[in-house]
Each structure stands twice: as C-alpha cells, then as structure tokens.
Design an enzyme around this catalytic site. Structure first.
Site, PDB file in Angstrom:
ATOM      1  N   GLU B  59      15.187 -47.321  -9.872  1.00 48.32           N
ATOM      2  CA  GLU B  59      15.253 -48.782  -9.778  1.00 48.32           C
ATOM      3  C   GLU B  59      16.630 -49.247  -9.332  1.00 48.32           C
ATOM      4  O   GLU B  59      16.756 -50.197  -8.553  1.00 48.32           O
ATOM      5  CB  GLU B  59      14.880 -49.433 -11.113  1.00 48.32           C
ATOM      6  CG  GLU B  59      13.385 -49.431 -11.415  1.00 48.32           C
ATOM      7  CD  GLU B  59      12.858 -48.084 -11.901  1.00 48.32           C
ATOM      8  OE1 GLU B  59      13.688 -47.167 -12.123  1.00 48.32           O
ATOM      9  OE2 GLU B  59      11.627 -47.942 -12.056  1.00 48.32           O
ATOM     10  N   HIS B 126       5.589 -52.400 -21.189  1.00 48.99           N
ATOM     11  CA  HIS B 126       4.852 -52.846 -20.001  1.00 48.99           C
ATOM     12  C   HIS B 126       4.422 -54.302 -20.146  1.00 48.99           C
ATOM     13  O   HIS B 126       3.398 -54.707 -19.625  1.00 48.99           O
ATOM     14  CB  HIS B 126       3.613 -51.973 -19.764  1.00 48.99           C
ATOM     15  CG  HIS B 126       3.932 -50.560 -19.393  1.00 48.99           C
ATOM     16  ND1 HIS B 126       4.383 -49.635 -20.293  1.00 48.99           N
ATOM     17  CD2 HIS B 126       3.878 -49.922 -18.197  1.00 48.99           C
ATOM     18  CE1 HIS B 126       4.581 -48.471 -19.681  1.00 48.99           C
ATOM     19  NE2 HIS B 126       4.284 -48.617 -18.412  1.00 48.99           N
TER      20      HIS B 126
END
Ligand code: TPP
Ligand code: MG
Lengths: 373, 322
Positions: B59, B126
């Site tokens: 990321e 999540h």
C-alpha cells in the site's frame, strides 16, 4: 501505456528487458572491495569535475556547520562529510529529464545535478525566494519540475515516488531517462524502502538505488540494523542487479555508479549499489558522535574521500598546486556569494502567509471561529 | 435501467479512462479479468490495456508510485482493497501527498479510493471508516458520497481536482443503493445537500449513515416531528454554512457518523455549530458514532456497534423532548 497488461506486454522495450532479467541473474556483480584498496588510476574523465563538486560541498558544509555553531541557523544541520565521493557520482551522470531523489547527505550530488548553491543557503535561512519559501527547511527541499524531488523525512518513502515518475515518463513515450535515489543502510530497513524496491523491479523501471552504508544510523551501529551477511545480496532478492563499492575511492564511485546509470538507461533491471564509508561527522551538527568507536575509525572505509582524492590528484599530477589553490578559493567564493545573497532576501511572515495546504482555494475548509484563527 | 452504487463507481472510472489519457488505475487485483475484490474495475483492464494495473500488496508503494506519476502529469486512481489497509499507506497519503503542495507549490492530483465502512461479518479489519482520520490532516480533500449519483459525479470530480482526494465509498451501499440512471452533473464539490427538509431537528450525516438517518426521520415523522437531514457529501471541506442554515431553521442538532467516537467529523460539526451558531440552538447538540471498540464480527454485535436507525431515532426523540 504504463505497465504490462495481462494479455501480454505492451511495449517492445519492456519485453526485451524483461527477458533479460531471467538470463542475467547469474551475472549479478558483487565485486567486493579489496581489503586495502589501492586508488585506481583516475582515468575517469569526470574525476576532476567531481573533485570540484566535492570540494564545493565540503567548503559549503563547513561554513554551514560554523554558522550552526554560531546560532545562525534555525533547526538542524545535516552534512555529508565523508560521503561526497559517493554522492557526487550520483548526480554527475544525470541529465535533463532524469529524476533525482536525494537524501540528507547528498549535497555533492545535488550540486552536480544542477541545484544552485544559493537555493541551499536560502532553504537553511528560510528565504522566501528559496524553493521551500521557509515552509520547509534544511535538506527537505527540491524542485520537482526540474526532476529534483523534495524528500520527506520518512526514510524509504521516496523510492516508490521515483518509480511512479519513471512509469509516467515511459507512458508518455519519453526515452533515455532514468531515476536515481539514495538511501542509508538505516533507511534500507524500513517497510517503505522494501516496498519501493520491490515495486521498482515489478514495474521494471530504469531506477538506480545508491545505498550508502556509513556504518551508523544516527547512533546505531550495523549489528543492530540488519543481520544479513551483505546488503548487496538483497539485489538478487528484489530482482535488481547489485554492486558493492568502496565509497572512499572517487574513481571507483564514478566507475560503478556510472556503470549502473548506463545499465539502467540501457533498459537493464533496476540497479542497486551499496557503498561503504564512515560518516565523518555527527548525525547532525548537534551530535558529537562520541559513540563512533576508535576501532571503526581505523577501518579502511573510514578514510576521508576528499583527502584521498586530493592526494591522488597531487600524486599523479592531475592538477598543480596553483590550480588546486585556485579551486579552493573559487569554492570559498561561491559559498560566500550563496550565503550573502540568501541573507539579503526577505523571510516569510506569519501574517502575510497564504495558509492554504491545497491548490483549490475554493475548496479550502473554512474552520471558522471554532477552530484556528 | 437500474444502476448500483458500485456500478456507478465502475462507470465513473470507465468514463475517466476513456476521456482522459492521464488516468490510470493502480491497485491489488484490479487488473486482468478479475476486476477488483468488489469488481469496481470489472472489464476495465481489457477495455483500457496497460492502464489498469495490478500491484504487489504494497500500500505504501502503491500510493508512493501514484504520487510520482502525478508529479509527472498523470491522474492516478489508487484502489485500496479495503479502507482498513490504507493504514499501511498513511505515511504516503498524509506526509507525502498531503504536504507536497504546501511545501513545493506543486499539487499532487491523486485519488485514493477507500472501500469503507461496515457490512455484516466483516470484523475489525474490513469495516473501518477512516474519513475522520484523513480529514484531520492538512492537504487532503475527503469525499464521502451517500448516493449512486454522487458516487458517480464525485469520483469524476475527485480525479479532476489537482489536490489529493481520499474517496470514501461505502461497501454497504455498493449493492443496496440503486438509481435509474447516472447524471451528467452533480452538485459542486464541497456543498452539502438537504436530503430531507424539516423544521424540528437537524441531523447531519454522510455516507451510509445518511440512510440510517433518513429512516430514523421517517419513523419519527409518524410521531409528528419533521426532521431535516443534511448529507455532507464531502467531510473536508465541511460545508458549515449549510449546516448552520439548517440549525437556524430547526434549533436542534444531531450529528451522526460511523467512524469511532473520539474526535472526528461529528465532533467537528458540533464544535462549529456551538462556536458559530450557539444562539441558534434551543437544546444541547448531540452526536452519535460507532462505539469506541474495534468493529465486531458477529451481526448481533455489529448492529449494536454502529449507529442504527433505531439508535438514531432514540437519540433524536431525546433531543426533541428537551
Ligand atoms: C521512518 C523514519 N524513522 C526515523 C527517522 C529519523 N531519522 C532520520 S535520519 C536517521 C538515521 C538514518 O540512518 P541511515 O539511513 O543509515 O542514513 P545516514 O544518516 O547514516 O546517512 C533517523 C533514525 C526518519 N527520518 N524516518
Ligand atoms: Mg547510515
């Protein structure tokens, strides 16, 4: 345009160099420095030019350090004493259109790539005419439009930024460009650095990473930084080509880094150079570096590259004493001029500042009376 | 024709790729025939070869690469697989992209898409809503579209803006929201919208919480109260003027957000209204957020952890009684 599609490869160049990676892996060069390395014949055509950038850098940074001691610099001062040979070799082969992302000990490379000395003085003095206009200081400066990226402090963060710039250039169809970024052996241990190196190889961009192991990250010696036998071995792990380098030997620096730059330009996989030196100053000028042991100061990598280069020049009569003296004087004059020009310029003022962190003025958040003034 | 919030995001990206050669999409699993974990880029890699690129699970480097490309004139869209994983890229987003214009006078036109917010069974890693965190740092625009139309036009706006944009798209809305067709133009960036007019209480909300707030308003309407619901659309910049104008009409304020309760968008709304519209208030302003724990997995826990229309209605009744 930018990368490889799943259906195949979109650029021929890409294909060729991609295949090369596989074929050439066994060619990974890990020429280790000879124990007591003899100076090579300074056959390199850029030897004297490089020496002059090193001299200018040393002269500038000595002046900077003395101004710091005199309380004339706000914030920290970070110099590259002992690292000038590696650094100058990073900047001297770059051309217009290349990307350079230097770090804290890269004055020599920045100058060789074309950063005007006055911009350095301006940034340390906070001049509004400088590239950072007093908003950022010291080594945190650059001119991205000229290919000089402005480092952020966070070590390793700039590697992937260079990768992206190179992808964009490739996408636009530019040719013959490369990117070069530097990193310390300390910064090499960050996640960002690892992610950046890996993505560089995945994207197969023409990148050269020059890592300098100056044996300390601030006060921390190598044995608390990494446990691998040799940092250059990581080149193979990432899919780079790797080289070791005695960073006290200017001819070797020019040779090895020059070769890496050439190979990157020729479409080879990304290149990793790991140079070995000793940091001959504190981490910053506030630091007396008393933690640097006597033993390590006696190591061959502790030699001062500038003195070594000058000795070679004298020994081989590449320049006479008169010329050397003149170069020294010219360097002092350049430094003097840079600081006196920057000193005359206005500094920013809080009242006149444009306090907007985004370019779209219509989208600036109006915090109003409840928040900041 | 019926189009979902998720399809709107895909369509916006297709249009962007088609109209602007500078645009490319960079993220995990976005390319190939796969088209992303949520299929927000389905088919785009095939339609736009070389411009929808799979990345390693990196990321930090994904955003760093986007920054570098943006500096060279591109308009990258980075897809985070889940908003939660953008924590790994915080440094690049906040310290690199967010500081660049201020430091160098050169803006960084990247768009980072964050599939955000809770859905049943997604658990602590999540489900996160990170808009408050990104809004806290200077240099970023933070969008939180709550409708299919906004998801479409605001993503197109995001890419056009020269500054870095964090685009918080809500996963719960991906399939739940549908529109008949996509608009050509949306409201201006940075302007809040009155999603439901009223006179007794203002609820300020955004993203999925807009819909919980609207159903709370619907329920309370049966009791004879008219609640005005404001959809912030972007949380940074925050359209304080529209919020104040609404509170001027209603005299009461409830701010609703899905992110964690300490600080954040709802606290900011209340701080601004208290500081600038204290005289407009007939009752103490209130706010409701998720609980101050990680986001739970089990639906029974999850539906209590996030503000539900029931919880919002209960809070609203309390304020209305004051
Ligand atoms: C991610 C991060 N952590 C900590 C620091 C603080 N810091 C600045 S320089 C430095 C040491 C860097 O060592 P190295 O990478 O070996 O470079 P050198 O200073 O030796 O040239 C540290 C710890 C930083 N800049 N970035
Ligand atoms: Mg070091």
């Amino acid at each position: 345009m930018l990368g490889m599609t799943d259906g195949g490869v979109f650029s021929e160049n890409f294909l060729r160099s991609r295949l090369d990676v596989g074929y050439n892996r066994p060619m990974l060069q890990t020429a280790r420095p000879k124990k007591k390395s003899q100076p090579k014949a300074p056959a390199h055509e850029k030897y004297l030019e490089a020496f002059r950038w090193m001299l200018l850098t040393r002269t500038f940074e000595e002046k900077l350090a003395s101004m710091y001691r005199g309380g004339r610099i706000t914030g920290g001062v970070y110099i590259g004493k002992g690292q000038e040979a590696v650094s100058v070799a990073c900047g001297i082969f770059l051309q217009k259109g290349d990307i350079f992302a230097p770090l804290i000990r890269d004055q020599a490379g920045r100058s060789a790539f074309g950063e005007p000395l006055v911009d350095v003085a301006r940034t340390y003095l906070g001049s509004r005419a400088g590239p950072m206009r007093g908003r950022d200081g010291n080594i945190h400066r650059g001119k991205p439009r000229d290919g000089q990226l402005a480092m952020i402090s966070h070590l390793g963060a700039m590697v992937s930024v260079v990768v992206g710039s190179l992808m964009a250039k490739r996408g636009r169809g530019e040719k013959n460009f490369i990117g070069l970024t530097t990193i310390g052996e300390g910064g090499m241990q960050t996640g960002a650095s690892h992610e950046g190196m890996n993505i560089a190889a995945v994207e197969h961009v023409p990148l050269v990473v020059v890592a300098t192991n100056n044996h300390y990250a601030y006060s921390t010696p190598n044995d608390r930084e990494f446990a691998c036998a040799n940092l250059v071995d990581r080149a193979r792990g990432y899919g780079f080509e790797g080289y070791e380098l005695d960073g006290t030997d200017l001819a070797a620096c020019l040779d090895v880094i020059g070769t890496a730059v050439k190979r990157a330009r020729a479409g080879r996989p990304p290149q990793l150079v790991v140079a070995s030196i000793l940091r001959l100053a504190g981490h910053g000028e506030h630091d007396d570096f008393s933690y640097v042991t006597d033993d390590i100061r006696r190591e061959p990598f502790a030699i001062d590259c500038l003195q070594r280069t000058e000795a070679v020049i004298r020994e081989r009569e590449l320049a006479d004493a008169e010329t050397l003296k003149r170069w020294r004087e010219e360097a002092a004059e350049d430094v003097e001029n840079a600081f006196s020009a920057a000193q005359r310029e206005p500094v920013p003022s809080g009242d006149d500042e444009d306090w907007s962190a985004i370019s779209r003025r219509d989208l600036v958040d109006e915090i109003g009376e409840g928040g900041s003034s | 024709m019926s189009i979902t919030y998720l399809e709107a995001i895909r369509e916006a990206q297709a249009k962007l790729l088609h109209d602007d050669k500078r645009v490319f999409i960079y993220g995990q699993d976005v390319g190939g025939s796969f088209g992303g974990a949520f299929k927000a880029t389905k088919g785009l890699a095939k339609e736009f070869p070389g411009r929808v690129l799979n990345t390693p699970i990196s990321e930090d480097a994904m955003v760093g690469t986007a920054i570098g490309a943006a500096l060279e004139g591109m308009r990258p869209i980075v897809e985070m697989q889940f908003a939660d994983f953008s924590s790994v890229a915080l440094n690049q987003i906040l310290n690199n992209a967010g500081t660049h214009y201020w430091r160098t006078n050169i803006p960084v036109p990247i768009t980072v898409r964050l599939p955000s917010g809770g859905t049943k069974g997604s658990g602590p890693f999540h489900s996160q809503s990170m808009e408050s965190l990104y809004a806290h740092y200077p240099g970023l625009i933070v969008m939180t579209p709550a409708t299919v139309e906004d998801a479409y036009t605001m993503l197109i706006d995001a890419v056009a803006i020269d500054d870095p944009v964090v685009f918080c798209e809500h996963k719960y809305l991906y399939y739940h929201l549908k529109a008949d067709n996509l608009p050509n133009d949306g409201m201006p960036v940075g302007k809040a919208r009155i999603a439901r007019p009223g006179r007794d209480l203002t609820i300020v909300s955004y993203s999925a919480m807009l819909h919980e707030s609207l159903s709370a308003a619907e329920e309370i309407a049966k009791e004879g109260f008219e609640i005005e619901v404001v959809d912030l659309r972007t949380v940074k910049p925050l359209d304080t003027a529209t919020v104040l104008a609404s509170v001027a009409r209603t005299g009461r304020l409830l701010a609703v957000g899905e992110s964690f309760p300490w600080g954040g968008v709802t606290a900011e709304v209340i701080a601004r209204v208290s500081a600038e519209g204290f005289h407009l208030l007939d009752a103490a302003p209130a706010r409701i957020n998720a609980k101050d724990t990680p986001i739970p997995y089990h639906p029974n826990l999850w539906s209590t952890h996030r503000p539900s229309s029931k919880a919002i209605a209960a809070k609203a009744r309390k304020i209305l009684r004051e």
